[in-house]
Design a protein around this motif. Structure first.
Motif, mmCIF file in Angstrom:
data_model
loop_
_atom_site.group_PDB
_atom_site.id
_atom_site.type_symbol
_atom_site.label_atom_id
_atom_site.label_comp_id
_atom_site.label_asym_id
_atom_site.label_seq_id
_atom_site.Cartn_x
_atom_site.Cartn_y
_atom_site.Cartn_z
ATOM 1 N N VAL A 530 0.876 -1.178 0.000
ATOM 2 C CA VAL A 530 0.000 0.000 0.000
ATOM 3 C C VAL A 530 0.911 1.226 0.000
ATOM 4 O O VAL A 530 1.714 1.411 0.925
ATOM 5 C CB VAL A 530 -0.945 0.009 1.215
ATOM 6 N N ILE A 531 0.769 2.044 -1.027
ATOM 7 C CA ILE A 531 1.698 3.150 -1.264
ATOM 8 C C ILE A 531 0.954 4.476 -1.276
ATOM 9 O O ILE A 531 -0.159 4.575 -1.795
ATOM 10 C CB ILE A 531 2.410 2.989 -2.629
ATOM 11 N N SER A 532 1.580 5.497 -0.736
ATOM 12 C CA SER A 532 1.084 6.862 -0.887
ATOM 13 C C SER A 532 2.272 7.811 -0.989
ATOM 14 O O SER A 532 3.312 7.574 -0.365
ATOM 15 C CB SER A 532 0.206 7.273 0.294
ATOM 16 N N PRO A 533 2.141 8.886 -1.753
ATOM 17 C CA PRO A 533 3.224 9.870 -1.830
ATOM 18 C C PRO A 533 3.388 10.664 -0.531
ATOM 19 O O PRO A 533 4.405 11.319 -0.337
ATOM 20 C CB PRO A 533 2.796 10.799 -2.969
ATOM 21 N N TYR A 534 2.366 10.606 0.364
ATOM 22 C CA TYR A 534 2.361 11.461 1.547
ATOM 23 C C TYR A 534 2.521 10.648 2.834
ATOM 24 O O TYR A 534 1.782 9.683 3.067
ATOM 25 C CB TYR A 534 1.064 12.277 1.608
ATOM 26 N N ARG A 535 3.466 11.066 3.670
ATOM 27 C CA ARG A 535 3.730 10.344 4.921
ATOM 28 C C ARG A 535 2.523 10.382 5.862
ATOM 29 O O ARG A 535 2.294 9.453 6.622
ATOM 30 C CB ARG A 535 4.966 10.925 5.616
ATOM 31 N N GLY A 536 1.768 11.485 5.829
ATOM 32 C CA GLY A 536 0.576 11.576 6.661
ATOM 33 C C GLY A 536 -0.426 10.481 6.308
ATOM 34 O O GLY A 536 -1.044 9.882 7.198
ATOM 35 N N GLN A 537 -0.576 10.205 5.022
ATOM 36 C CA GLN A 537 -1.483 9.145 4.586
ATOM 37 C C GLN A 537 -0.905 7.760 4.906
ATOM 38 O O GLN A 537 -1.655 6.847 5.282
ATOM 39 C CB GLN A 537 -1.745 9.262 3.081
ATOM 40 N N VAL A 538 0.394 7.621 4.775
ATOM 41 C CA VAL A 538 1.046 6.350 5.117
ATOM 42 C C VAL A 538 0.769 5.993 6.575
ATOM 43 O O VAL A 538 0.480 4.835 6.908
ATOM 44 C CB VAL A 538 2.565 6.417 4.849
ATOM 45 N N LYS A 539 0.814 7.001 7.445
ATOM 46 C CA LYS A 539 0.567 6.758 8.872
ATOM 47 C C LYS A 539 -0.860 6.239 9.097
ATOM 48 O O LYS A 539 -1.081 5.278 9.854
ATOM 49 C CB LYS A 539 0.793 8.047 9.663
ATOM 50 N N ILE A 540 -1.839 6.867 8.432
ATOM 51 C CA ILE A 540 -3.238 6.437 8.576
ATOM 52 C C ILE A 540 -3.429 5.028 8.011
ATOM 53 O O ILE A 540 -4.055 4.164 8.627
ATOM 54 C CB ILE A 540 -4.175 7.439 7.861
ATOM 55 N N LEU A 541 -2.870 4.785 6.833
ATOM 56 C CA LEU A 541 -2.988 3.470 6.201
ATOM 57 C C LEU A 541 -2.322 2.385 7.037
ATOM 58 O O LEU A 541 -2.844 1.268 7.162
ATOM 59 C CB LEU A 541 -2.362 3.508 4.805
ATOM 60 N N GLU A 543 -2.014 2.322 10.256
ATOM 61 C CA GLU A 543 -2.886 2.011 11.391
ATOM 62 C C GLU A 543 -4.064 1.142 10.956
ATOM 63 O O GLU A 543 -4.454 0.203 11.644
ATOM 64 C CB GLU A 543 -3.382 3.313 12.030
ATOM 65 N N LEU A 544 -4.628 1.433 9.778
ATOM 66 C CA LEU A 544 -5.756 0.653 9.266
ATOM 67 C C LEU A 544 -5.353 -0.795 8.964
ATOM 68 O O LEU A 544 -6.114 -1.725 9.178
ATOM 69 C CB LEU A 544 -6.291 1.282 7.980
ATOM 70 N N MET A 545 -4.137 -0.965 8.461
ATOM 71 C CA MET A 545 -3.678 -2.289 8.011
ATOM 72 C C MET A 545 -2.799 -2.986 9.050
ATOM 73 O O MET A 545 -2.175 -3.993 8.744
ATOM 74 C CB MET A 545 -2.874 -2.143 6.708
ATOM 75 N N SER A 546 -2.749 -2.461 10.262
ATOM 76 C CA SER A 546 -1.787 -2.946 11.257
ATOM 77 C C SER A 546 -1.921 -4.435 11.560
ATOM 78 O O SER A 546 -0.946 -5.096 11.898
ATOM 79 C CB SER A 546 -1.906 -2.137 12.554
ATOM 80 N N GLU A 547 -3.126 -4.969 11.457
ATOM 81 C CA GLU A 547 -3.329 -6.383 11.791
ATOM 82 C C GLU A 547 -3.374 -7.283 10.553
ATOM 83 O O GLU A 547 -3.621 -8.481 10.662
ATOM 84 C CB GLU A 547 -4.625 -6.537 12.596
ATOM 85 N N MET A 548 -3.116 -6.715 9.398
ATOM 86 C CA MET A 548 -3.134 -7.490 8.155
ATOM 87 C C MET A 548 -1.783 -8.176 7.947
ATOM 88 O O MET A 548 -0.733 -7.550 8.077
ATOM 89 C CB MET A 548 -3.408 -6.574 6.956
ATOM 90 N N GLU A 549 -1.798 -9.440 7.584
ATOM 91 C CA GLU A 549 -0.571 -10.147 7.260
ATOM 92 C C GLU A 549 -0.213 -9.910 5.792
ATOM 93 O O GLU A 549 -1.073 -9.680 4.951
ATOM 94 C CB GLU A 549 -0.733 -11.644 7.525
ATOM 95 N N SER A 550 1.078 -9.983 5.493
ATOM 96 C CA SER A 550 1.591 -9.831 4.122
ATOM 97 C C SER A 550 1.353 -8.433 3.557
ATOM 98 O O SER A 550 1.379 -8.241 2.341
ATOM 99 C CB SER A 550 0.984 -10.870 3.173
#
Length: 637
Positions: A530-541, A543-550
Motif C-alpha cells: 500500500v503506497i502513498s506519496p504522503y507520509r501523513g497518509q502512510v501513517k493512517i494506512l 494504522e488501518l492495516m496494522s493487523e493485516m498479514e503480508s
C-alpha cells in the motif's frame, strides 16, 4: 585545413564541457547551502523522538568507557538501547553530545565519530577534557551536518574541469556528448541467462571502448544483465569497481555478484550494510585472515604499554620519565606494526577480488586512494546527482552506466538548484546525447495491462511483457488495473501542520473496503503493498492495516526496487483548486505504478487530478480498458 578545423572543433567542445561543469559546480553550492540550513533547522525544530526516528539522534545514552586517545584527546564510548530505527552515524561524521538534564539543556560539545554500530559509538573530542555535565546523566548525541559528501563532489568536479589531458578528459567529452564513443566488434557472445535485448546490452558493454549505457525500465532484468556483463569482464582479468548512489543498491548488487560466483569485496560503513552482505565486507574479510590474530595481539600489547606509561604521575624523577617515554615509544611502534600488517592484508584482499563494491562517495575510501580500474560500473545512475557520478569516474578507464531516468530522480533539497538543473542526471544526459544506448525491452514483473500506461507514457511502447507474466492476474472479475474515482464523495484532503504532510482518511477507508471485497473473490492474492506519496497518509494506512498479514505500507521512495502481487496507491489530493503538489513528479508515479505483479489499484479524485494532462491521460486509459470505477461502489449508508 581539415586538421585545423578538427583542432578548433576539439577546443570548442573542450570549452563547452568546462562551462557546463562550472555551472554545475555553482548550482551544487546553492544545494549545499540549502541542505545545511534545512539540517540545522530540523535539529532545532524537532523533538528528540522525531530525531531518533529519523536516525539523527541517539538518546538516552549510557557511557561504557572514557579515556584519552591519540594526541591525548578525550574520547567516550556510549551505548544506546536497542532501537529499530536505522541511523546515519558513521566514522568521521561530526556530532554534538548534548545534555537533556534540567538546567543543562543548553550544554553541548562537538566531536567526531570513531566507530558506530547498531548500539555503540565512539566519539573523540578535540578538547583538553570533557565538561562535568557529561557524567550527570540524560545525555544524547545529534548528527551534525557533514560536508564530506559535498567536499568530495566539489573535488571531483574540480578535477574533471581542470584536466586537460589523459583518460579523464576523454571520458568527460564523451559522457557529456561532445565526442562520440567507440565500439569494437571483437566480442560476440550469447548468455543463456539473458534474452535478446539483454544479450545486445551485454555485447555493447563488452565491446565499448569508452562508455556503455544500459537503459533498464522496471522489471526488465537490469541487475541480471549487469551481473552477467561483470562476470564476462572479470574473465578477461579486468579490475572492476561497482558503485551505486545508495547503500541498499550496493548491497543488492553485492548479493547478486556473490551468488554468480564472483569474489566481491564490499567497502563501507558496517552499520549501513545489510546483514546478508556483511560476509563480503572488508571488515569481516580482514577478521577472517590468518594474520588477524597477530594484529589483535599487537594492538593489545600497544594498549597495555600505553596504560603502563600512563600510570606515572606528573611529578616523577628522570628515571621514571625515561621509562614512560620508552613505554610510549614501544606502544607507538606496536601500533605502527599492526597498521602495516593490516594494510598488507587489505591490499591482498583487494588485489585478489574480482569486483570492489561501494557507494559513489565510498569510492574515495582510503583503501582505493591510488587505485585505477579497467571498468567502473554505476548502477541506479538515474538516482545519482551528476557531481556524485563523477567521483568514481575519475578512477575509470571505461564507464558503464545503468538505470532508468523515468524512475526516482536524485533528491534535490533546493528548489532553485532543481530549477537550474541539478536534478538532471548524467544518465539522462547520456541517453539524450549519445548515439548508442542499450534499451532492455522485455519485462518479467507485471501483467501487460499494468505495464501498458507506463509503456505508452515513458517508453514509447517499446516494452513487451514476457509470456510468463503477460496474462498473470488474479481470479477477479475486474481488470488487472483499477482506478477508483472519489470525485463527488466529499473526501477532502487534510493538511497536517505538525507532520507538514497531507492525508485523506476517507480515501484510506476505500483502500480497506476494496481489499475486503477483493479477498472475497481471491482469498489468497499474495503479497500486498500500500503506497502513498504522503507520509501523513502512510501513517493512517499503516494504522488501518496494522493487523493485516503480508501487507507493506510505505512511501513511493521506500518501494523503489521492490514489487508485490497487489499494489494499492492512495493519491490523497482532493481540493477545489485542482492543486496536486508533488504528484506532478511523474517519475515517482511511474515507480509506484510499476511495483505490482498481478493487480494495481489506484484511488484518487478525478476532479482534482483531471486538470493535469498526465493524470487525465491515465483516467482516459482506465476508461478505455474498462478499469474505471467510482468510490460510490464502496459507499455504505
Amino acid at each position: 585545413m581539415a586538421f585545423f578545423m578538427s583542432v578548433f572543433s576539439e577546443l570548442a567542445s573542450h570549452m563547452e564541457a568546462i562551462v557546463e561543469l562550472g555551472k554545475l559546480a555553482q548550482v551544487l553550492r546553492i544545494e549545499q547551502k540549502e541542505d545545511l540550513e534545512l539540517h540545522e533547522a530540523y535539529l532545532k525544530r524537532r523533538s528528540i523522538g522525531d530525531r531518533k526516528e529519523a536516525g539523527l539522534t541517539w538518546f538516552p545514552l549510557k557511557i561504557n568507557e572514557t579515556g584519552y586517545g591519540l594526541g591525548s584527546y578525550p574520547y567516550i564510548i556510549v551505548e544506546r538501547p536497542v532501537d529499530r530505527h536505522r541511523h546515519h552515524f558513521q566514522p568521521s561524521a561530526p556530532v554534538s553530545l548534548f545534555s537533556a538534564k534540567e538546567g543543562n539543556e543548553e550544554e553541548s560539545i562537538q566531536g567526531i565519530v570513531g566507530f558506530a554500530d547498531d548500539t555503540r559509538m565512539k566519539i573523540t573530542f578535540y578538547k583538553d577534557e570533557l565538561p562535568d555535565w557529561v557524567d550527570e546523566g540524560k545525555i544524547g548525541v545529534n548528527l551534525l551536518f557533514d560536508s564530506k559528501t559535498y567536499d568530495e563532489m566539489f573535488k571531483a568536479l574540480s578535477e574533471v574541469i581542470n584536466t586537460d589531458k589523459g583518460r579523464l578528459k576523454e571520458l568527460r567529452e564523451i559522457l557529456l556528448g561532445y565526442k562520440t564513443p567507440e565500439f569494437s566488434n571483437r566480442m560476440n557472445v550469447r548468455s543463456d541467462l539473458l534474452n535478446v535485448s539483454q544479450n545486445a546490452a551485454l555485447n555493447d558493454i563488452l565491446n565499448a571502448e569508452d562508455v556503455a549505457i544500459v537503459h533498464g525500465p522496471p522489471g526488465t532484468g537490469k541487475t541480471t544483465t549487469l551481473v552477467e556483463a561483470i562476470r564476462f569482464l572479470s574473465q578477461d582479468e579486468k579490475k572492476i569497481l561497482v558503485c551505486a548512489p545508495s547503500n541498499a543498491a550496493v548491497d543488492h548488487l553485492t548479493r547478486s555478484l556473490h551468488k554468480s560466483g564472483l569474489k566481491v569485496v564490499r567497502l563501507g560503513n558496517l552499520a549501513k550494510v545489510e546483514e546478508d552482505t556483511t560476509a563480503q565486507t572488508i571488515d569481516v574479510l580482514i577478521s577472517q585472515h590468518r594474520d588477524f590474530k597477530q594484529i589483535k595481539e599487537l594492538k593489545k600489547r600497544a594498549v597495555e604499554m600505553k596504560k603502563m606509561g600512563g600510570k606515572y604521575k606528573r611529578s616523577f624523577g628522570k628515571e621514571e620519565s625515561e621509562q614512560r617515554k620508552l613505554l610510549f615509544q614501544e606502544a607507538k611502534a606496536l601500533h605502527k606494526e599492526a597498521r602495516e600488517l593490516e594494510n598488507y592484508i587489505v591490499e591482498k584482499i583487494i588485489d585478489e577480488a574480482d569486483v570492489i563494491a561501494c557507494t559513489l562517495i565510498g569510492s574515495t575510501h582510503d583503501y582505493l586512494r591510488d587505485r585505477k580500474f579497467d571498468v567502473v560500473v554505476i548502477d541506479e545512475a538515474g538516482q545519482a546527482l551528476e557531481p556524485a557520478a563523477w567521483v568514481p569516474i575519475q578512477k575509470a578507464q571505461k564507464v558503464v552506466m545503468a538505470g532508468d531516468p523515468y524512475q526516482l530522480p536524485p533528491t534535490v533539497k533546493s528548489r532553485e538548484a532543481e530549477r537550474q538543473g541539478l536534478a538532471i542526471t548524467l544518465l539522462e544526459k547520456t541517453i539524450k546525447r549519445l548515439p548508442r544506448i542499450s534499451l532492455l525491452k522485455t519485462q518479467y514483473r507485471m501483467h501487460e495491462s499494468i505495464m501498458q500506461f507506463s509503456n505508452e507514457e515513458f517508453y514509447g511502447n517499446a516494452l513487451e511483457a514476457h509470456e510468463s507474466v503477460a496474462a498473470r492476474g488474479l481470479a477477479s472479475s475486474y481488470p488487472a488495473v483499477e482506478f477508483i474515482d472519489t470525485a463527488g464523495c466529499g473526501y477532502n484532503e487534510v493538511e497536517n501542520d505538525e507532520s507538514e504532510s497531507r492525508s485523506n482518511p476517507e480515501e484510506a477507508e476505500v483502500v480497506l473496503k476494496h481489499w475486503n471485497r477483493l479477498i472475497m473473490e481471491e482469498p489468497q492474492p499474495g503479497s500486498v503493498g500500500v503506497i502513498s506519496p504522503y507520509r501523513g497518509q502512510v501513517k493512517i494506512l499503516d494504522e488501518l492495516m496494522s493487523e493485516m498479514e503480508s501487507f507493506t505500507v510505505n512511501t513511493i521512495d521506500s518501494f523503489q526496487g521492490q514489487e508485490r502481487d497487489v499494489i494499492y496507491i492512495s493519491l490523497v489530493r482532493s481540493n477545489d483548486k485542482g492543486e496536486i503538489g508533488f504528484l506532478k513528479d511523474y517519475r515517482r508515479m511511474n515507480v509506484a505504478m510499476t511495483r505490482a505483479r498481478k493487480k494495481l489499484v489506484i484511488i484518487g479524485d478525478s476532479a482534482t487530478l483531471g486538470g493535469d494532462p498526465f493524470y487525465q491521460r491515465f483516467i482516459n486509459f482506465t476508461e478505455r480498458i474498462g478499469a474505471y470505477r467510482t468510490a460510490w461502489d464502496f459507499y455504505e449508508a
